[in-house]
Design an enzyme around this catalytic site. Sequence first.
Site, PDB file in Angstrom:
ATOM      1  N   LYS A 112       2.859  10.149   8.263  1.00  9.72           N
ATOM      2  CA  LYS A 112       2.105   9.726   9.440  1.00  9.72           C
ATOM      3  C   LYS A 112       2.708  10.225  10.761  1.00  9.72           C
ATOM      4  CE  LYS A 112      -0.810   6.164   7.581  1.00  9.72           C
ATOM      5  NZ  LYS A 112      -0.528   5.310   6.461  1.00  9.72           N
TER       6      LYS A 112
ATOM      7  N   PHE B 225       0.864  -1.189   0.000  1.00  3.72           N
ATOM      8  CA  PHE B 225       0.000   0.000   0.000  1.00  3.72           C
ATOM      9  C   PHE B 225       0.890   1.225   0.000  1.00  3.72           C
ATOM     10  CE2 PHE B 225      -2.309   3.496   1.914  1.00  3.72           C
ATOM     11  CZ  PHE B 225      -3.459   3.496   1.138  1.00  3.72           C
TER      12      PHE B 225
ATOM     13  N   ASP C 225       9.186   2.618   1.626  1.00  5.43           N
ATOM     14  CA  ASP C 225       7.997   3.334   2.072  1.00  5.43           C
ATOM     15  C   ASP C 225       7.897   3.113   3.578  1.00  5.43           C
ATOM     16  OD1 ASP C 225       5.524   4.224   2.832  1.00  5.43           O
ATOM     17  OD2 ASP C 225       4.439   3.366   1.121  1.00  5.43           O
TER      18      ASP C 225
HETATM   19  C1  PLP Z   1      -0.739   5.595   5.013  1.00  7.12           C
HETATM   20  C2  PLP Z   1       0.267   5.107   4.047  1.00  7.12           C
HETATM   21  C3  PLP Z   1       0.513   5.772   2.823  1.00  7.12           C
HETATM   22  C4  PLP Z   1      -0.313   6.941   2.364  1.00  7.12           C
HETATM   23  O1  PLP Z   1      -0.217   8.044   3.202  1.00  7.12           O
HETATM   24  P1  PLP Z   1      -1.310   9.218   3.080  1.00  7.12           P
HETATM   25  O2  PLP Z   1      -0.823  10.229   4.070  1.00  7.12           O
HETATM   26  O3  PLP Z   1      -2.630   8.634   3.396  1.00  7.12           O
HETATM   27  O4  PLP Z   1      -1.238   9.720   1.685  1.00  7.12           O
HETATM   28  C5  PLP Z   1       1.523   5.291   2.021  1.00  7.12           C
HETATM   29  N1  PLP Z   1       2.251   4.222   2.390  1.00  7.12           N
HETATM   30  C6  PLP Z   1       2.051   3.569   3.533  1.00  7.12           C
HETATM   31  C7  PLP Z   1       2.912   2.412   3.882  1.00  7.12           C
HETATM   32  C8  PLP Z   1       1.049   3.968   4.406  1.00  7.12           C
HETATM   33  O5  PLP Z   1       0.828   3.299   5.539  1.00  7.12           O
END
Ligand code: PLP
Length: 404
Positions: free
Chosen positions: A252, A136, A222
Amino acid sequence: MSSVAAEKTSPIYPTYNRAPLAFEKGAGVWLTGTDGRQYLDCAGGVAVNSLGHAHPHLVEALKAQAEKLWHVSNLFEIPGQKRLADRLCEASFADRVFFTNSGAEALECAIKTARRYHYVNGAPERVNILTFSGAFHGRTLATIAAGGQEKYLEGFGPKAPGFVSLPFGDHEALKRAAAEPDVAAILVEPVQGEGGVRALPLPCLTGLRELCDERGILLIYDEVQTGIGRTGRFYAYQNAGGADPDILATAKGIGGGFPMGACLASEAAGSAMTPGTHGSTFGGNPLAMAVGNAVLDVVLDEGFLEGVRDKAILFKQSLESLKDRFPDVISDVRGTGLLMGLKAIPANTELVAALREAGLLSVPAGDNVVRLLPPLTITPDEIREAMQRLETGIAALSQHEKSA
Ligand SMILES: *Cc1c(COP(=O)(O)O)cnc(C)c1O
């Protein structure tokens, strides 16, 4: 058409299946619902509330900045950016930083940086990003293509080109794909969060680094969910030795609830992004930088991450014992640090609802997992309280408790 939206009860896009619950205020790990109940927050705003709710140091930083300056745009110097970037570089592999407002934007910058690096180094044909099933990376058009999940791509037109999704854990498929001449980068979450708290074994991170070095491919992590101490290290990749990336997306937890993110890069990758190649109106504004710096004051303070690792051991051991006692509800306990997952036997959404009923908030994830992402500031006493509530919620779904 009418079958899709028969009744409209709210002007908000109906994109979320929201729990029937709102909150009045929060303090630390606790949230006060508008129903008057106290909830122990192990949802943590999906790994955003790294320091819990209304942390005094963050409140103070935001208030002080709010009285001075909110926004000036990136047409001017922003001293808070330099300070935060220096500290992020000091605490990681990075030499360069671009500030964003969200995780998806941090990923967009990471993808652009990887392609641009090859472009300025005479290999403009290197555009493809290798990714893994269950990933994701966000909800923009590029990041849904990167994630490769059909449920997020459906109905949104042609999938953005340049992303190759490989089966998670299939080394042969990865080696074959990495041998193609058009590969720019490998993009991976050290622990898949939305995908069900699925960790890449640490030796695999080192293996990816070696593969990238052999092939001249950039390695992108990521760490939007795993970063800022969530796994007990500042970044999760630091749990492995010798597995530095070239580029890393963070968001986050970095803002503790203030919307912000960043793309971190090595000198070679980051310097490919010359003037005019990227931009953001809000990214790195003084309010965000004040809060980001305040979060780092706490997370990088001596002993803080060690404390997270200690608490994570207590949390995991307690979850294991719940799994042993309720084998008809929990089949597996996963996770690193305070990013934990319970693989559920009933539907994970059912377990999330039962836990909420017991006064504990959690987050569903892929693979029928329930995620627990408490604030990193949770105390051992609060962990014990969380376990009692978890037990109540789990027992409500259990047919028979096994005697301990
Ligand atoms: C939450 C998340 C995203 C996306 O972040 P947003 O601030 O919602 O755009 C991308 N990668 C990972 C692993 C995430 O947990």
